[in-house]
Scaffold this active site. Structure first.
Site, PDB file in Angstrom:
ATOM      1  N   ASP A 180      13.404   0.071 -11.887  1.00  0.00           N
ATOM      2  CA  ASP A 180      14.356  -0.675 -11.177  1.00  0.00           C
ATOM      3  C   ASP A 180      15.579  -0.842 -11.868  1.00  0.00           C
ATOM      4  OD1 ASP A 180      15.153  -2.317  -8.896  1.00  0.00           O
ATOM      5  OD2 ASP A 180      14.447  -3.941 -10.091  1.00  0.00           O
ATOM      6  N   ASP A 234      10.978  -5.528 -11.426  1.00  0.00           N
ATOM      7  CA  ASP A 234      11.084  -6.960 -11.229  1.00  0.00           C
ATOM      8  C   ASP A 234      11.623  -7.327  -9.975  1.00  0.00           C
ATOM      9  OD1 ASP A 234      11.880  -9.674 -12.886  1.00  0.00           O
ATOM     10  OD2 ASP A 234      13.657  -9.001 -11.591  1.00  0.00           O
ATOM     11  N   ASP A 257       9.781  -5.244  -5.399  1.00  0.00           N
ATOM     12  CA  ASP A 257       9.149  -4.121  -6.227  1.00  0.00           C
ATOM     13  C   ASP A 257       7.651  -4.187  -6.017  1.00  0.00           C
ATOM     14  OD1 ASP A 257      11.566  -2.919  -7.147  1.00  0.00           O
ATOM     15  OD2 ASP A 257      11.529  -4.580  -8.676  1.00  0.00           O
TER      16      ASP A 257
END
Length: 807
Positions: A512, A704, A708
């Site tokens: 991410d 995070d 997610d």
């Protein structure tokens, strides 16, 4: 004519079916049983010396699902219905501490016994940590019945408690130390008496002197066999009583056979004696077990330090700031809103906010971060941190049971309950190996009886003694325990058993962006007003919408509002769409704050242009665009090195981001990531990872934030940043406790090292047994040399695994 009554089951009272042939000898008489289940339970009760249950009972045992809960001690029933064991799915789950675990056969026996109970859905025992994870349906069986079932097969078990585990290890170490001392003393003394027989030539030692030395050796061997060898005999007895072949069985048979044969030779005055081999074998094997116990205590050391991080007491103000009067209270009694005085060098008893004073806090226990961090009034301090400089007043925000360190301890204690596939394979092989070994020893003894009867007994003993199923069983769990303990010391909490194995095999590593590759502390670079509301009013509305959000971008907007000393209009009717934005009502008007597509559904048209290389967050209302917040987030300092590590390992690195494609491309270009996909909603991230998996990829995900959580659950192995939302951490397989991205690369390196050690250990155990057993069977190895080989093999496996702790 009166009908003949049907016989009743002596255990449960149900009628015994016609033609039934199940009986158990109780109080000197055969008792009828209605089924093999009742027969097995009744036989177990008799075997453990509790036959008095039948004479003292006031009624029959529970039938059907309750059959295994008979004669449950009252102290075990206290655990039934305990809210601590309620799982998320409504079932029950507990981590138990099991005493007396020795080998893979113990694992097989414990797991098989529990899985045979009605309502038990999972039983997984880790031989290295002695922790048993068990899940069950509360309507069909209770925890007390599970604990009692383990007692009936010779294993005491309790809900896992760190203090109890430490005390158990200390007690085991003391007992093992005494047994090791006695065995060593016996070995040295016996060696003094057998040495003349080895050194003397023909005719140099007269018969009376030789007999005296044999009898002296016999007397000196008795303490080693009767006291020091107790763990092997008791373990073998428990295995045989449960109709299983544990790894203590060949050891106990070898000791008994060598000692029995030596006693017979001493009494007859002819034949070979093996008192030196017996004492040496007991001593070396106990030394190997002491080394194994030492490794377990090392693995528990990090958890012990963490457990002592929270103080037992705190200095609480009676009424602050109105009164400076304080009293010392138990830390467990603190509640939100209390004010406590924390002196220099003391630990913060609970999570809180600095109310008065400035200081630096040591977070090493929580995050592994060695440099003290400054804290000023209004800033948060986690429970378990150490006050490194000035005395402060702390306003408690969470009770001790909900503090950061307590939560971390709960996660650590839950971790490591199950076994990866490679450990399960080793357990199965070791269990079958032991049974095959007993057969081989029997065949070797019979074969030598026809070739050279004098050597049949020594060869059979050597075959029993030389094998090392312990090395095979310990090869994997010892390495995994050492590796996970080393990672915990660095700040990586491994939650699932497959993490190291799967991470080592991963082909794709997906990151991410916000809060993962970037610092997670974005800041508003500029605010452009586009509607009929001025810039400050737009900031006020946006702050109201994001006030309760945990997303880093939302926190950046709130920080801007607080910097402008705006204390807020209340927002009502708030709703959050993960990956899109927030919607709510402020001062009677409905607003949306989020990405362009999300706000466009309310404002209409196309979003106004945003600054390049920034994350654009738009504010809009019905039919009108109001503002654009340009937000930047700096890269983490170790992001470049982390990406380079995985690329050097030949893994494909991918960036998935909810930001615009242009922002994702800019970050990917700076880090050298070949594939970057922006504008990813949670569903798109999930679809992308699942598509990779369908194509055969093994995906590691690092993320995070709340958006997610789904993809972290779907990935083959996943890591959550320690500063991220709690939901993401719960769904991840591992947590980076202090949010340093480089720990993912450290975990990958440790995973590679752990897999190498496991392969080395398994290869050594297999090669050793493949060479040593045939050598003993053909008479090349004597009993004493076989004992040396077995003990050395186990010690080598454990020492090799312990290397992982110092990476």
């Amino acid at each position: 004519m009166n009908a003949v009554p049907k016989p009743q089951c002596f255990h449960c009272g149900l009628p015994v079916p016609a033609g039934s042939d199940w009986h158990v000898q109780i109080d000197g008489a055969p008792r009828d049983m209605c089924c093999p289940g009742c027969a097995a339970v009744a036989q177990t009760i008799v075997d453990i010396g509790q036959a008095g249950y039948y004479s003292d009972r006031t009624g029959f045992a529970a039938t059907a699902d309750g059959a295994d809960a008979v004669c449950v001690p009252p102290e075990l029933r206290l655990y039934d219905g305990d809210s601590r064991f309620v799982a998320e799915d409504g079932g029950m789950e507990a981590v138990l501490l099991v005493e007396g675990i020795r080998c893979a056969a113990c694992v097989w026996l414990v797991e098989g016994r529990l899985l045979a109970l009605p309502g038990v859905t999972l039983a997984s025992l880790n031989v290295a940590t002695e922790r048993l994870t068990v899940r069950w349906h509360p309507g069909r069986v209770e925890l007390s019945a599970l604990l009692h079932a383990l007692r009936t097969i010779g294993y005491a078990a309790w809900p896992y408690d760190t203090a109890r585990h430490e005390e158990q290890l200390r007690k085991a170490a003391r007992t093992l130390g005494r047994q090791l001392f006695v065995a060593g003393l016996s070995m040295m003394q016996v060696m003094m008496y057998v040495a003349p027989a080895y050194l003397a030539g023909d005719g140099m030692l007269d018969a009376d002197m030789a007999a005296l030395m044999r009898w002296a050796s016999l007397l000196l061997t008795i303490p080693a066999v009767v006291y020091s060898a107790q763990p092997f005999f008791l373990g073998a007895l428990a295995s045989l009583r449960a109709r299983a072949v544990g790894m203590d069985v060949p050891v106990a048979l070898g000791i008994a056979a060598a000692f029995g044969g030596s006693v017979a030779a001493t009494v007859r005055g002819t034949g070979d004696t093996y008192f030196d081999s017996v004492t040496m074998f007991v001593f070396l094997l106990l030394a190997s077990r002491w080394l194994e116990l030492h490794a377990r205590r090392k693995a528990a050391g990090t958890l012990e330090r963490m457990r002592h991080g929270l103080p037992a007491a705190a200095t609480r103000f009676a009424s602050w700031p109105g009164s400076g009067k304080t009293s010392v209270v138990a830390a467990a009694t603190l509640v939100a809103g209390d004010h406590v005085f924390v002196r220099t060098g003391e630990a913060f008893a609970a999570d809180g906010i600095i109310a008065e004073g400035r200081t630096c806090v040591d977070l090493a226990l929580l995050t592994g971060e060695s440099a003290p961090q400054p804290r000023a009034p209004g800033e948060h301090v986690p429970g378990g941190a150490i006050n490194a400089s000035g005395a402060v007043v702390l306003r408690v925000t969470k009770p001790v049971a909900e503090s950061t360190l307590s939560g971390l301890l709960n996660l650590v204690e839950r971790a490591g309950g199950a076994k990866p596939r490679i450990a399960q394979w080793a357990d199965q092989v070791a269990s079958r190996f032991t049974a095959a070994l007993l057969l081989l020893a029997l065949l070797a003894g019979v074969a030598w009886h026809f070739v050279d009867p004098a050597r049949a007994w020594p060869v059979a003993i050597a075959v029993l003694v030389v094998s090392c199923p312990c090395a095979l069983s310990l090869a994997t769990p010892s390495a995994l325990a050492a590796a996970t303990d080393a990672l915990l010391g660095k700040g990586v909490l491994v939650m699932q058993p497959h993490v190291l194995e799967t991470l080592h095999r991963a082909t794709h590593v997906v990151f991410d962006k916000t809060g993962t590759l970037t610092a997670g502390c974005p800041a508003v670079q500029s605010v452009q007003a586009h509607g009929d509301i001025d810039r400050d009013a737009c900031i006020a509305i946006a702050t109201a919408l994001e006030k309760a959000s945990l997303h880093p971008v939302g926190r950046a907007i709130v920080a801007l509002g607080e910097k402008l000393a705006w204390h807020g209009w209340p927002a009502t009717g708030l709703s959050e769409t993960p990956g899109m934005g927030m919607e709510g009502t402020v001062r009677g008007r409905r607003y949306r704050l989020g990405n362009g597509n999300f706000v466009a559904a309310m404002a209409g048209g196309t979003p106004p242009p945003a600054e390049p290389d920034t994350t654009a967050v738009y504010l809009g209302t019905d039919g009108q665009w109001l503002a654009c917040f340009a937000i930047t987030d700096p890269l983490r300092p170790d992001a470049q090195a982390t990406i380079a590590h995985f690329r050097a390992q030949g893994k494909q690195v991918i960036l998935l981001s909810g930001d615009r494609q242009v922002v994702a491309d800019a970050v990917a270009a700076r880090l050298g990531i070949g594939t970057a996909i922006g504008d990813c909603l949670p569903a798109r991230k999930l679809d992308y990872v699942q598509r990779l998996q369908r194509e055969g990829a093994i995906v590691a995900m690092v993320g995070d934030g709340i958006n997610d959580a789904a993809v972290l659950s779907a990935a083959d192995v996943s890591f959550a940043m320690g500063g991220g939302a709690e939901l993401a951490q719960v769904h991840a397989d591992a947590v980076l406790l202090h949010g340093r991205l480089g720990l993912v690369a450290d975990a990958a390196a440790t995973a590679g090292a752990a897999m190498r050690v496991i392969r080395q250990n398994l290869a050594w155990a297999c090669v050793y047994n493949a060479v040593a057993i045939p050598a003993a069977a053909i008479g090349l190895l004597g009993p004493w040399l076989s004992g040396v080989g077995m003990a050395a093999s186990s010690a080598l496996v454990i020492l090799n695994a312990l290397r992982l702790r110092y990476r």
